[in-house]
Design a protein around this motif. Structure first.
Motif, PDB file in Angstrom:
ATOM      1  N   THR A 194       0.834  -1.205   0.000  1.00 54.40           N
ATOM      2  CA  THR A 194       0.000   0.000   0.000  1.00 54.40           C
ATOM      3  C   THR A 194       0.865   1.249   0.000  1.00 54.40           C
ATOM      4  O   THR A 194       1.904   1.308   0.664  1.00 54.40           O
ATOM      5  CB  THR A 194      -0.916   0.002   1.234  1.00 54.40           C
ATOM      6  N   VAL A 195       0.427   2.249  -0.742  1.00 55.44           N
ATOM      7  CA  VAL A 195       1.107   3.548  -0.802  1.00 55.44           C
ATOM      8  C   VAL A 195       0.135   4.609  -0.323  1.00 55.44           C
ATOM      9  O   VAL A 195      -0.965   4.742  -0.865  1.00 55.44           O
ATOM     10  CB  VAL A 195       1.589   3.862  -2.227  1.00 55.44           C
ATOM     11  N   ASP A 196       0.523   5.359   0.683  1.00 55.00           N
ATOM     12  CA  ASP A 196      -0.371   6.345   1.286  1.00 55.00           C
ATOM     13  C   ASP A 196      -0.119   7.745   0.747  1.00 55.00           C
ATOM     14  O   ASP A 196       0.983   8.078   0.311  1.00 55.00           O
ATOM     15  CB  ASP A 196      -0.190   6.358   2.812  1.00 55.00           C
ATOM     16  N   ASN A 197      -1.148   8.570   0.805  1.00 52.15           N
ATOM     17  CA  ASN A 197      -1.010   9.999   0.563  1.00 52.15           C
ATOM     18  C   ASN A 197      -0.415  10.663   1.797  1.00 52.15           C
ATOM     19  O   ASN A 197      -0.488  10.109   2.897  1.00 52.15           O
ATOM     20  CB  ASN A 197      -2.390  10.600   0.247  1.00 52.15           C
ATOM     21  N   PRO A 198       0.171  11.856   1.688  1.00 51.60           N
ATOM     22  CA  PRO A 198       0.305  12.616   0.452  1.00 51.60           C
ATOM     23  C   PRO A 198       1.478  12.143  -0.407  1.00 51.60           C
ATOM     24  O   PRO A 198       2.276  11.322   0.042  1.00 51.60           O
ATOM     25  CB  PRO A 198       0.550  14.044   0.964  1.00 51.60           C
ATOM     26  N   TYR A 199       1.536  12.663  -1.629  1.00 55.36           N
ATOM     27  CA  TYR A 199       2.631  12.399  -2.563  1.00 55.36           C
ATOM     28  C   TYR A 199       2.720  10.915  -2.909  1.00 55.36           C
ATOM     29  O   TYR A 199       3.809  10.352  -3.026  1.00 55.36           O
ATOM     30  CB  TYR A 199       3.973  12.893  -2.000  1.00 55.36           C
TER      31      TYR A 199
END
Length: 265
Positions: A85-90
């Motif tokens: 999983t890749v979270d915000n921000p950016y």
């Protein structure tokens, strides 16, 4: 929506086969990464960087040679996938940090977008030993980058902080990719010197494994479209690259004047 990612940013590796790779090596790498994350100064972090990634690169090559050794058929190093999983921000910039790390460590990757343009996750595809290296290193790199990012501001008060930080992460990710590739090359030379095994034969083993990953990847993800290269508007790329030179990878520190990755800055 899934988007295929084949390589890292554009930029212009003991143990003898058949021996057991020490089980304590990954634990030592984890401890070195943890020390770098808590380092009080950039110089201190750099010391742990050099040690950790040198071990990381050598571990990957040793695992490849062990898997290719005669009688290693029962050895558990299957090709598979890990969804991270890749979270915000950016999230887009973080996804490249993960994906370019995967590319440098001989894996393929797929970026999964969600509505609104952000990235939800990245699937890393490759041998189990290499995917383990990717996850271990990315977790530490993300912590290091996040800690450094909290303190950075654009030198121009009129520039968007978000744009600056996004470009900073891209610069960090691009330099990480370069350093990882350099460490892999260095570990290849060390393998030759310490084991007497010709570098060409080790390269052939790695190439064969890469071809296996490519065939398995194409069978599962071959129809995905290739993502466009990211366009980055902020001015933080150079500062992010400089921070990556101090990050805990364990590879050689690169000159800031070296060729920058080919992403739109």
């Amino acid at each position: 929506m899934a988007t295929a990612q084949e390589t890292g940013p554009r930029t212009d590796i003991g143990t003898a086969p058949g021996e057991q790779v020490p089980g304590a090596r990954l634990d030592r790498i984890r401890k070195l990464l943890a020390k770098a994350e808590r380092a009080g100064t950039p110089d201190e972090a750099e010391i742990y960087t050099d040690k950790a990634f040198a071990l990381m690169a050598r571990h990957g090559i040793d695992e490849a040679l062990l898997a290719a050794a005669p009688g290693a058929g029962a050895r558990a190093d299957p090709i598979g996938r890990s969804r991270i999983t890749v979270d915000n921000p950016y999230s887009g910039a973080k996804a490249r940090l993960l994906g370019w790390t995967a590319s440098a460590l001989r894996c393929r990757w797929v970026m999964h977008d969600q509505r609104g343009g952000s990235v939800a996750a990245v699937t890393v595809f490759g041998f189990a030993a290499d995917r383990e290296r990717v996850e271990l290193l990315y977790t530490s790199l993300l912590l290091q980058a996040t800690a450094a990012l909290a303190a950075v501001r654009p030198p121009d008060p009129g520039e968007s902080v978000a744009a600056y930080r996004r470009s900073w992460i891209y610069g960090f990710a691009g330099r990480v990719y370069e350093r990882l590739c350099a460490a892999e090359r260095s570990a290849l030379g060390e393998t030759e010197a310490e084991t007497g095994r010709a570098a060409a034969s080790t390269e052939l083993v790695l190439a064969d494994r890469g071809a296996e990953v490519d065939r398995a990847y194409d069978a599962e993800f071959g129809r995905l479209r290739r993502a466009r290269r990211p366009q980055v508007s902020g001015s933080g790329f150079r500062h992010g690259a400089a921070a990556a030179d101090r990050a805990d990878l364990g590879g050689p520190v690169l000159d800031h004047r070296a060729g920058a990755p080919g992403i739109g800055a």
